[in-house]
Design a protein around this motif. Sequence first.
Motif, short mmCIF file in Angstrom:
data_model
loop_
_atom_site.label_atom_id
_atom_site.label_comp_id
_atom_site.label_asym_id
_atom_site.label_seq_id
_atom_site.Cartn_x
_atom_site.Cartn_y
_atom_site.Cartn_z
N ASP A 34 -26.25 -23.31 14.56
CA ASP A 34 -25.60 -24.45 13.92
C ASP A 34 -24.48 -23.91 13.03
O ASP A 34 -24.74 -23.35 11.96
CB ASP A 34 -26.62 -25.24 13.11
N ARG A 36 -21.09 -24.67 10.86
CA ARG A 36 -20.47 -25.78 10.14
C ARG A 36 -19.37 -25.31 9.20
O ARG A 36 -19.36 -24.17 8.76
CB ARG A 36 -21.51 -26.51 9.28
N ASN A 90 -28.27 -22.66 9.99
CA ASN A 90 -29.68 -22.77 10.38
C ASN A 90 -30.39 -21.42 10.46
O ASN A 90 -31.38 -21.27 11.18
CB ASN A 90 -29.84 -23.56 11.68
N LYS A 129 -19.29 -29.93 12.39
CA LYS A 129 -19.98 -28.98 13.26
C LYS A 129 -18.99 -28.40 14.27
O LYS A 129 -18.18 -29.12 14.84
CB LYS A 129 -21.13 -29.69 13.99
N SER A 131 -18.29 -26.63 17.89
CA SER A 131 -18.95 -26.65 19.20
C SER A 131 -18.18 -25.80 20.19
O SER A 131 -17.11 -25.34 19.93
CB SER A 131 -19.05 -28.09 19.72
#
Length: 131
Positions: A34, A36, A90, A129, A131
């Motif tokens: 994850d 960010r 994460n 986020k 990707s």
Amino acid sequence: FKKPEPREEPMNQIVEEIKKEDTAITIDDVVKVDIRVGTIVNCCAVEGSDKLVKSQVDFGELGMRQIFSGVRPTLTPEMLQGTQAIFIVNLKPRKMMSEESQGMMLVTKNNHNDIIPVRPVSAVPNGTKLS
């Protein structure tokens, strides 16, 4: 007719191939991470360390996180405070200098071995986020 001798690969080539196989990941591994964007709202040098800074990072809806980064002496807390950077959010929390780090700032190095934070090209909302 001359029988060809079997060619043996040099051991260092074999070792390099094994290393490549050991570090290969799948797309399933990638989607677990994850990543960010966050804004460093407060940053200070960590007493007793010549490398660590402690940052309070705003991730929007994810809230604030405390993140330690080994970026000194290239980057001072003043250079980081108020800027956006890219973080892994994460990771399992980790104790650093008796306190908890709740993520990791992504950085790279230039030709002079200076540490450079990975940043968005332009400002985006905190918590965006990648990707």
